[in-house]
Design an enzyme around this catalytic site. Structure first.
Site, PDB file in Angstrom:
ATOM      1  N   PRO A 243       0.784  -1.241   0.000  1.00 38.13           N
ATOM      2  CA  PRO A 243       0.000   0.000   0.000  1.00 38.13           C
ATOM      3  C   PRO A 243       0.817   1.294   0.000  1.00 38.13           C
ATOM      4  CG  PRO A 243       0.016  -0.930   2.192  1.00 38.13           C
ATOM      5  CD  PRO A 243       0.759  -1.914   1.312  1.00 38.13           C
ATOM      6  N   CYS A 244       1.488   1.584  -1.106  1.00 37.78           N
ATOM      7  CA  CYS A 244       2.248   2.837  -1.185  1.00 37.78           C
ATOM      8  C   CYS A 244       1.317   4.046  -1.181  1.00 37.78           C
ATOM      9  CB  CYS A 244       3.141   2.846  -2.417  1.00 37.78           C
ATOM     10  SG  CYS A 244       2.303   2.507  -3.970  1.00 37.78           S
TER      11      CYS A 244
END
Length: 280
Positions: A243-244
Site C-alpha cells: 500500500p504505497c
C-alpha cells in the site's frame, strides 16, 4: 461505458472538483446517468454514497490520520485486527525473489497475467506460482508498455495471458464473497534488500490510515533516509496490495504516486470508507 468505468470517472471528477462540492445531479450528468440510477450504481460498486465519498475527500482528514499514528509501525499483525471478512494486510504475505532466482532472470518461471476492470480503474495483474509479482493501474500506460516492464524484471520468464488465473486477486480486493475462499494472498517480488524492507513496512500500516516517509524511515532504523524510502516506495511493483498509497508527506501533502495524485486520493478514500463500513 461499463459501470466500472462510470464509477472510476465519477470518483475522478469528485476528486478533481472537491473544492466546489459538485451536486449529485452534476456528477450523474458527467457519467451520463440519471441521479437516481447513478446513486444506486455508485453505492453498489464503491461501497458508499457519492456524498459520503465527497465528504471524505479532504486533506485535513489525512492530516488527522497521520497525527493519530504515534506508534504506527508497532501495529500487531494478529488476525482479526479490524474484524469482518474483508481483505486486511495481515492476510498478505510478501516473499522476495532469491538471489539465485534473480540471477536466472526468471528462467523456468511461468508468469500469467490479465487485465481487469475495477471501480478504481483498469488494473494489470501478473502472478507466478508463488504469488502476485506485479500489479498496476493502466492510467498512464498501455498494455504493451506494462508487458515490456514485466519482461525487464523477468527477462527469461514465460508470459501467458490468462485472466482466469489472475481474477482471484481482483476478487480478494473488490468481491469479498468470491475472493475469500482463496485464503491469504502471497506476493512474489523482485527488489533490493532495502526496497523489500520498505515494502514490508508498508504492509504494517493499517488499512485506512496514513504514514509519512520520515515515519517509515525511523521505523526502519534509518531516520535520515526519507528520500531513499521515497525511492523504494516509487519502485513498488504491486499497487494496492503493497500500500504505497498510504504514505504522504510529513506536512500532510499528498506526495508522489506513480499513477497521479488524483488516483492516490481516490484509493485512500475508497479504502478509508471501506474500513468505516466494516467497523459499523
Amino acid at each position: 461505458m461499463s459501470d466500472y468505468n462510470r464509477i472510476e470517472k465519477a470518483m475522478t471528477y469528485l476528486s478533481e472538483h472537491t473544492s466546489r462540492q459538485p451536486a449529485l445531479e452534476e456528477v450523474a450528468a458527467h457519467v451520463h446517468l440519471s441521479p437516481f440510477h447513478f446513486q444506486r450504481v455508485f453505492c453498489r460498486w464503491a461501497g458508499t454514497t457519492p456524498k459520503r465519498f465527497l465528504q471524505a475527500l479532504t486533506l485535513e482528514r489525512g492530516k488527522r490520520m497521520l497525527k493519530e499514528e504515534h506508534s504506527l509501525m508497532d501495529v500487531s499483525h494478529a488476525i482479526g485486527l479490524s474484524g469482518g471478512a474483508r481483505l486486511h494486510d495481515h492476510f498478505v504475505t510478501l516473499e522476495a525473489v532469491t538471489p539465485g532466482e534473480y540471477r536466472n532472470n526468471g528462467e523456468g518461471v511461468a508468469i500469467q497475467y490479465g487485465f481487469h476492470e475495477t471501480p478504481l480503474g483498469k488494473i494489470f495483474v501478473a502472478v507466478t506460482r508463488r504469488g502476485v509479482c506485479r500489479m498496476e493501474f493502466l492510467d498512464y500506460g498501455s498494455a504493451d508498455e506494462v508487458l515490456v516492464e514485466l519482461r525487464k524484471t523477468w527477462p527469461k520468464g514465460e508470459l501467458i495471458q490468462n485472466e482466469s488465473a489472475t481474477g482471484y486477486v481482483i476478487d480478494a480486493l473488490f468481491n469479498e464473497q468470491a475472493g475469500w475462499g482463496h485464503g491469504p494472498l502471497s506476493l512474489n517480488v523482485v527488489g533490493t534488500n532495502f526496497q523489500v524492507a520498505v515494502w514490508r513496512a508498508l504492509l504494517r500500516i493499517p488499512p485506512g490510515r496514513l504514514a509519512s516517509y520520515s515515519q517509515i524511515a525511523r521505523a526502519l532504523g534509518y531516520p535520515k533516509a526519507s528520500r531513499a524510502v521515497g525511492n523504494a516506495i516509487g519502485a513498488n511493483p504491486v499497487a494496492l496490495l503493497i500500500p504505497c498509497h498510504r504514505v504522504i508527506q510529513q506536512s500532510g501533502a499528498m506526495g508522489g504516486y506513480r499513477w497521479g495524485a488524483t488516483k492516490k486520493q481516490m484509493v485512500q478514500m475508497w479504502e478509508c470508507l471501506r474500513e468505516e463500513a466494516v467497523e459499523l
